[in-house]
Enzyme design. Structure first.
Site, PDB file in Angstrom:
ATOM      1  N   GLU A 437       0.805  -1.151  -0.089  1.00 15.97           N
ATOM      2  CA  GLU A 437      -0.027  -0.103  -0.040  1.00 15.97           C
ATOM      3  C   GLU A 437       0.860   1.308  -0.222  1.00 15.97           C
ATOM      4  O   GLU A 437       1.512   1.589   0.843  1.00 15.97           O
ATOM      5  CB  GLU A 437      -0.815  -0.056   1.373  1.00 15.97           C
ATOM      6  CG  GLU A 437      -1.490   1.098   1.706  1.00 15.97           C
ATOM      7  CD  GLU A 437      -2.235   1.242   3.094  1.00 15.97           C
ATOM      8  OE1 GLU A 437      -1.960   0.189   3.803  1.00 15.97           O
ATOM      9  OE2 GLU A 437      -2.542   2.257   3.395  1.00 15.97           O
ATOM     10  N   ASP A 515      -0.728  -1.273   6.235  1.00 15.70           N
ATOM     11  CA  ASP A 515      -0.583  -0.565   7.291  1.00 15.70           C
ATOM     12  C   ASP A 515      -1.391  -1.576   8.404  1.00 15.70           C
ATOM     13  O   ASP A 515      -2.550  -1.986   7.853  1.00 15.70           O
ATOM     14  CB  ASP A 515      -1.217   0.667   7.469  1.00 15.70           C
ATOM     15  CG  ASP A 515      -0.298   1.767   6.810  1.00 15.70           C
ATOM     16  OD1 ASP A 515       1.076   1.200   6.262  1.00 15.70           O
ATOM     17  OD2 ASP A 515      -0.442   2.726   6.370  1.00 15.70           O
ATOM     18  N   ASP A 517      -3.643  -0.892  10.506  1.00  9.90           N
ATOM     19  CA  ASP A 517      -4.831  -0.020  10.982  1.00  9.90           C
ATOM     20  C   ASP A 517      -6.141  -0.256  10.195  1.00  9.90           C
ATOM     21  O   ASP A 517      -5.936  -1.029   9.150  1.00  9.90           O
ATOM     22  CB  ASP A 517      -4.304   1.511  10.914  1.00  9.90           C
ATOM     23  CG  ASP A 517      -3.944   2.079   9.744  1.00  9.90           C
ATOM     24  OD1 ASP A 517      -4.466   1.179   8.660  1.00  9.90           O
ATOM     25  OD2 ASP A 517      -3.765   3.129   9.534  1.00  9.90           O
ATOM     26  N   ASP A 519      -7.634   1.635   7.828  1.00 10.11           N
ATOM     27  CA  ASP A 519      -7.392   1.882   6.503  1.00 10.11           C
ATOM     28  C   ASP A 519      -6.697   0.857   5.788  1.00 10.11           C
ATOM     29  O   ASP A 519      -7.150   0.294   4.803  1.00 10.11           O
ATOM     30  CB  ASP A 519      -6.623   3.333   6.273  1.00 10.11           C
ATOM     31  CG  ASP A 519      -7.456   4.392   6.170  1.00 10.11           C
ATOM     32  OD1 ASP A 519      -8.852   4.197   6.144  1.00 10.11           O
ATOM     33  OD2 ASP A 519      -7.203   5.649   6.017  1.00 10.11           O
TER      34      ASP A 519
END
Ligand code: 0RA
Length: 649
Positions: A437, A515, A517, A519
C-alpha cells in the site's frame, strides 16, 4: 461338508474382523484420505461427519432437533432426537450394531435407511472415522425405554454396549475429543466456522432445528453463547441471507423444487443490480465448489429457458450482437441443491459431481419449472431479459478492455510495469511479490527486501472496489492492469472468455502488505475482493498471503522487541519493567527498511497468513457485504474484525 463350511465361516469371520481393525488403523495412519487434512479443516470435519448422520435421520423423517455443543475442553457433543442407533446384536459381527457402526469402517451404509449416501466426497466416511481419530468417544443411545452406552479410545471399544438406565427419550448422543496426536496443528474449534455450517444445513434441510452451544463462553446473563438455526422456507431464505446487502431486481426470490428421473432438484435464485455471478451448488448437502454435472445442467436449463423467453418477447430484435451464456448470469445469485443416490465426486478437492445422468435431469427440471414460473410472473421475466441485454452490451465493452490487458501482458515479456521492482530469481516456486500500500512503504520495502527472490509492487492508495464495478471498468483500471502484468496472469482462452491462465504465474507467493490500521485493513479487503472475484484460483491454490507487521516496539536501553497485539505488548512491558519505552507503529512508513525486513519480510521470523476459502458461500456473502453499498452491516463486521475467521482458516 458341514465341517468345511464351518471352518470357512470361521475363517471369513476372523478375516473380516482383521479387516475391521485394519480399517480403523488405516484411518489413523492416513487420516487425510478420510477427512481431507489434519489441520483446522479436518478438525471441523469430524463434527460435520457426526452431524451428517443426524441429518440423514432427520431426512428420513425421524428427527427434528440436533444440538451441537462445543464443550469447555474443546470436545464436541452432538445430540439428536432420532430413532437412536440400533443396539441389538449384529448377526454377522456378533456384537451390538452400535459397536459395528462405531468401529467398522464403512458400516454406516450397511443398515440402509434409504437415504442418499455421500461416498467419495469428504463426508459420509462414517462416524467410525471420527471414533478412530478421537482419543475418547462416548456414544449414548436412548431407545426402547433404556439408555445404552459404550465408550472408546482411539476407536477401540472399552466395554460391550451396556444399559445404564431407563428413559422414555429417543435419540443418539455422541461426545468425542479429537486425538491430539493426530490433530497436531490445533485442537481449538472455531465457533463461526461451525455456525456457518449449521446455518447452511438448516437452510438446505428446511424444517430441521439445529442448535449450536459454545460452553467455552458464558454470557452476562449466565447462559452459554450459541445460536439456533431453523428455516421454514429453505433455499429461498438462504438466498435472502446471502444477498442481504445486494439490491434485488425483483420482489421475491424465484424458487422451485421437483424431481426428474429420480433426482430431487431444488433451486432458488434472484437477480440483483451487481455484475457478479454467484452460483452455489450442493449434492447431498455437500458444497460442490468445483461444480459438476448438476451445475452445468442448471446453466443449460437456465440459458435455454431465458433465451426462449427473450426471443419470444421481441426485446432482442434491435440488438446488434449475440447473447452469450454468461449474459444470462450477470447479477444472478443462485443455489442449486440436488440429491444423488450414488454420487461420484471428482476434481482436485473431490467437490465436483461427475455423474453424467444428473446433467439432463437438472436441465430438464430447471427448464420446466422456470418456464412455469416466468409464465406466471411476466414482470420478473421482463426484468431478467432487460438485465441480460445490458449484460451483453457490457460484455462487448469488457471484451475490448480485456484484449487491451492481454495485448499489454503479451507484449510485456521484458515490459513489466514501471513500478515493479522485480527480483533476480526466475523460478516462480521460490519467488515472492509484495503488493504494498502506497509508494512510501513501497520504497521502504524495496530497500528492506531480499532482492534475489522478493519483488515489490507498490499500489496507489485505495484500489478499485471490484464488487461495485462492471468488469470492463475493472480491466481498464491502472493498478489492476499492473497486477495482471506483474503476476504474468492472463484471462480468456479459445473456449472460455473468463478462464484464467496461470501457467505463466511469476510468483508462487503473493503477499499483501498494508498498514496495521483500519485503512490498511480496508485496502487489504479491497485487494482480497479483487483476487476473490477475478483470480479465485490463486486463493484456492494457496498463493495469496497477508503480511503481519507489528503494532509496537518496546525498548529499554539497547534491548528491543516487537509486539503484534496488546497482549504481547503488556507482557513485554512487564518483562522489561520500569523505564520501558513503547513506540506504536501507525503504518509501515514509520518502520525503517531493516525493521520491516526483520519483522515482516524475513522468512525466518515473519508470520504470513495464508488465505483459504473456508466456506465459499460465506466468503461470497462476506465480500458482497464488506464491499457493497450498505454501510451499517459493514461497520459492524469490521468492528468485529471477523473477516479472518471466515476466510482465513
Ligand atoms: C442405523 C439404523 C437406524 C438408525 C441409525 C442408524 C441412526 C444413526 C445415527 C447417527 C446419529 N444419529 C443417528 N440416528 C439413527 C434405524 C433404526 C431403526 O430402524 O429403528
Amino acid at each position: 461338508m458341514s465341517e468345511k463350511k464351518e471352518e470357512f465361516n470361521k475363517h471369513n469371520y476372523s478375516a473380516d474382523s482383521i479387516q475391521a481393525l485394519e480399517g480403523m488403523e488405516h484411518v489413523r495412519m492416513r487420516p487425510s484420505m478420510y477427512i481431507g487434512d489434519v489441520g483446522i479443516r479436518g478438525l471441523h470435519h469430524l463434527v460435520y461427519e457426526v452431524v451428517d448422520n443426524s441429518i440423514d435421520e432427520a431426512l428420513a423423517g425421524h428427527c427434528d432437533n440436533i444440538t451441537v455443543t462445543i464443550n469447555e475442553d474443546n470436545s464436541i457433543t452432538t445430540e439428536d432426537d432420532g430413532r437412536g442407533i440400533p443396539v441389538g446384536l449384529h448377526q454377522k459381527e456378533g456384537v451390538s450394531a452400535l459397536e459395528v457402526v462405531m468401529t467398522k469402517i464403512g458400516a454406516g451404509g450397511k443398515f440402509d435407511k434409504d437415504s442418499y449416501k455421500v461416498s467419495g466426497g469428504l463426508h459420509g466416511v462414517g462416524v467410525s472415522c471420527v471414533n478412530a481419530l478421537s482419543e475418547h468417544l462416548r456414544a449414548t443411545v436412548y431407545r426402547d425405554g433404556k439408555i445404552w452406552e459404550q465408550e472408546y479410545e482411539r476407536g477401540k471399544a472399552l466395554y460391550p454396549v451396556k444399559a445404564i438406565g431407563d428413559s422414555d427419550k429417543r435419540g443418539t448422543t455422541v461426545t468425542f475429543k479429537p486425538d491430539s496426536t493426530i490433530f497436531t496443528q490445533t485442537l481449538e474449534y472455531n465457533y463461526d466456522t461451525l455456525a456457518s455450517r449449521m446455518r447452511e444445513l438448516a437452510y438446505l434441510n428446511k424444517g430441521i432445528t439445529v442448535h449450536l452451544v459454545d460452553r467455552r463462553h458464558i454470557k452476562e446473563d449466565g447462559s452459554f453463547e450459541g445460536e439456533t438455526f431453523h428455516s421454514e422456507e429453505g433455499l429461498k431464505e438462504f438466498i435472502k441471507f446471502l444477498d442481504a446487502t445486494r439490491e434485488p431486481l425483483m420482489k421475491d426470490v424465484i424458487a422451485f423444487e421437483g424431481e426428474k428421473n429420480g433426482v430431487p432438484v431444488e433451486v432458488a435464485m434472484i437477480y440483483n443490480t451487481s455484475y457478479a455471478e454467484n452460483l452455489h451448488s450442493y449434492v447431498n448437502n455437500i458444497n460442490t465448489h468445483e461444480g459438476g454435472t448438476h451445475l452445468s445442467g442448471f446453466r443449460r436449463g437456465l440459458t435455454h429457458t431465458l433465451k426462449k423467453f427473450a426471443d419470444n418477447s421481441g426485446m432482442l430484435d434491435k440488438l446488434k450482437f449475440d447473447i452469450a451464456g454468461d449474459d444470462f448470469r450477470e447479477g444472478l445469485t443462485a443455489i442449486i441443491s440436488v440429491k444423488v443416490q450414488e454420487p461420484q465426486f471428482e476434481g482436485q478437492t473431490k467437490t465436483k459431481l461427475g455423474n453424467r445422468e444428473v446433467s439432463a435431469s437438472v436441465s430438464q427440471a430447471v427448464s420446466e419449472m422456470l418456464t412455469d414460473y416466468l409464465e406466471e410472473h411476466p414482470d420478473d421475466a421482463k426484468t431478467i431479459v432487460q438485465k441480460v441485454i445490458l449484460a451483453a452490451q457490457a460484455r462487448h465493452a469488457a471484451q475490448k478492455a480485456r484484449e487491451m490487458v492481454q495485448r499489454k501482458t503479451v507484449m510485456s515479456i521484458g515490459g513489466l510495469p514501471g513500478k515493479l521492482s522485480d527480483c533476480s530469481e526466475q523460478d516462480p516456486e521460490i519467488c515472492e511479490i509484495y503488493l504494498v500500500e502506497g509508494d512510501s512503504a513501497g520504497g521502504t520495502a524495496k530497500m528492506g527486501r531480499d532482492r534475489a527472490f522478493q519483488a515489490i509492487l507498490p499500489l496507489r492508495g485505495k484500489i478499485l472496489n471490484v464488487e461495485k464495478a462492471m468488469s470492463h471498468k475493472v480491466f481498464e483500471n491502472e493498478e489492476i492492469k499492473n497486477i495482471f502484468t506483474a503476476l504474468g496472469v492472463t484471462i480468456g482462452t479459445e473456449e472460455d472468455s473468463k478462464a484464467l491462465n496461470l501457467s505463466k504465474l511469476r510468483y508462487h507467493k503473493i503477499v499483501i502488505m498494508c498498514d496495521a490500521d483500519i485503512d490498511g485493513s480496508h485496502i487489504e479487503t479491497l485487494i482480497l475482493t479483487f483476487f476473490f472475484r477475478y483470480m479465485k484460483e490463486l486463493i484456492e491454490n494457496g498463493h495469496i498471503y497477508i503480511a503481519t507487521p507489528p503494532l509496537y516496539l518496546v525498548k529499554k536501553g539497547t534491548k528491543k522487541e516487537y509486539a503484534w497485539n496488546d497482549e504481547e505488548r503488556l507482557a513485554l512491558m512487564e518483562r522489561y519493567g520500569d523505564g520501558a519505552k513503547i513506540q506504536r507503529y501507525k503504518g509501515l512508513g514509520e518502520m525503517n527498511a531493516v525493521q520491516l525486513w526483520d519483522t515482516t519480510m524475513n522468512p525466518e521470523f515473519r508470520t504470513l497468513r495464508q488465505i483459504h476459502i473456508d466456506n465459499g458461500v460465506e466468503a461470497d456473502r462476506v465480500f458482497s457485504m464488506l464491499m457493497g453499498d450498505e454501510v451499517p452491516p459493514r461497520r459492524e463486521f469490521i468492528e468485529k474484525n471477523a473477516i479472518y475467521a471466515n476466510i482465513d482458516a
